[in-house]
Design an enzyme around this catalytic site. Structure first.
Site, PDB file in Angstrom:
ATOM      1  CE  LYS A 192       0.929   0.754   4.443  1.00 40.54           C
ATOM      2  NZ  LYS A 192       1.585   1.958   5.026  1.00 40.54           N
ATOM      3  CB  THR A 249      -0.770   4.886   4.023  1.00 37.67           C
ATOM      4  OG1 THR A 249      -0.842   4.000   5.134  1.00 37.67           O
ATOM      5  CG2 THR A 249       0.692   5.209   3.761  1.00 37.67           C
TER       6      THR A 249
END
Length: 346
Positions: A192, A249
């Site tokens: 990710k 994130t």
């Protein structure tokens, strides 16, 4: 007598996890190579470089002596950068015992070997990989140390080890789930960061929310494809370690991967970005690893491929976006091969 836990090393996430354990009245010893950082934590109860403005628990102390950190600990939590994992584990090996719980919270790969972090740790400890637990999920260190509600997942091949880690960390503001898909949790946490770099770059280019939403959605499909080919359960990428960590994130200024991408989108060179960050940006190393993995497993990862060219081949970010938008027509559900789905539905 208070239970003792060793935490390696004293970066932002390591210090945040140490704080979670210290809030449970544990004796937490955090190991650092830096003598001045050790003195700051012990005298001032702060770690100003990584968590400015935060006062740490007196239950948390620091040392530069690995034996002092590990001696008598019931668990060791490894939060070193991916590039340092093998070296740090090698240093702790003489002081590790079979009874110790081993948890790692590093999101990346060993770039040279393409090995997952749990594999590297198991090799250095000369133990079964089932002994290693990975902790991952949507969890900014800056919020955890302020005791903001946070939910993460711990995964291990051995259920009993995952439950031990769950019991170790769980407290009123830090909720912990278990998951048997260690491979998926580990891959999701690492991959990710690539998409977060891309999201920051999109914002730096001023492309707006539509573009970022598309990037996150297609990025999730991309990391699910490679994850499934590497043995992960595709459903893991819809959970905390997958979409949960991806969202936090890729959308927050707390994220160093997002910040690095943003500066690249503004036109700054990679060397300038890294020198100004002052901290490890795992997504850069992970992009290099994933680029190689996509070739190895013959999985299409167009976002990763374009980011690789921006980071390592000097491609202009706008040109990379044009290349993504100009790809051949596809159907949205081309997530992975029919063979992969059939394997998971058996």
């Amino acid at each position: 007598m208070a239970r003792k836990v060793a935490v390696l090393v004293a970066g932002s996430w390591g210090t945040a996890l140490a704080s979670v354990l210290a809030d449970k009245e544990m004796n937490v010893v955090i190991w650092t190579r830096n003598e001045s950082q050790k003195d700051e934590i012990n005298r001032l109860h702060t770690n100003g470089r990584f968590l400015p403005g935060v006062t740490l628990s007196p239950n948390l102390t620091a040392t530069t002596d690995m034996h002092e950190a590990m001696d008598g600990a019931e668990a060791v939590v490894i939060v070193a950068p991916s590039a340092a994992i093998r070296e740090v584990t090698r240093q702790m090996r003489p002081f590790w015992t079979e009874e110790m719980l081993v948890v790692h919270a590093t999101k990346g790969f060993e770039t040279e070997s393409l090995k997952r972090i749990s594999t590297v740790i198991a090799e250095e400890l000369e133990c079964e990989e089932g002994r290693i637990v990975v902790l991952s999920g949507p969890s900014h260190a800056e919020e955890v140390v302020k005791r903001c509600p946070t939910t993460v997942v711990v995964a291990a091949l051995d259920d009993s080890e995952a439950i031990r880690a769950q019991d170790l960390f769980m407290n009123p503001y830090f909720r912990v789930y278990t998951n048997r898909d260690m491979v998926g949790v580990e891959l999701a946490g690492a991959l990710k960061n690539i998409i977060a770099l891309g999201a920051g770059m999109s914002d730096g280019l001023g492309f707006g929310d539509n573009a970022k939403a598309a990037l996150l959605t297609r990025g999730l499909a991309e990391i699910t494809r490679i994850g499934a080919e590497m043995g992960a359960n595709p459903l893991t990428f819809a959970g905390l370690a997958g979409v949960g960590d991806l969202v936090v994130t890729a959308t927050s200024r707390h994220s160093r991967n997002w910040r690095a991408g943003y500066m690249l989108g503004e036109g700054k060179k990679l060397e300038t970005v890294l020198s100004s960050m002052g901290m490890v940006v795992e997504g850069i190393r992970t992009t290099k690893a994933a680029h190689t993995l996509s070739d190895k497993y013959k999985v299409q990862m167009p976002i990763t491929q374009q980011l690789y060219q921006v980071l390592f081949e000097g491609l202009d970010p706008r040109t990379a976006v044009e290349a993504l938008m100009g790809r051949d027509k596809k159907t949205e559900m081309e997530l992975m091969s029919i063979e992969t789905w059939e394997t998971w539905h058996k």
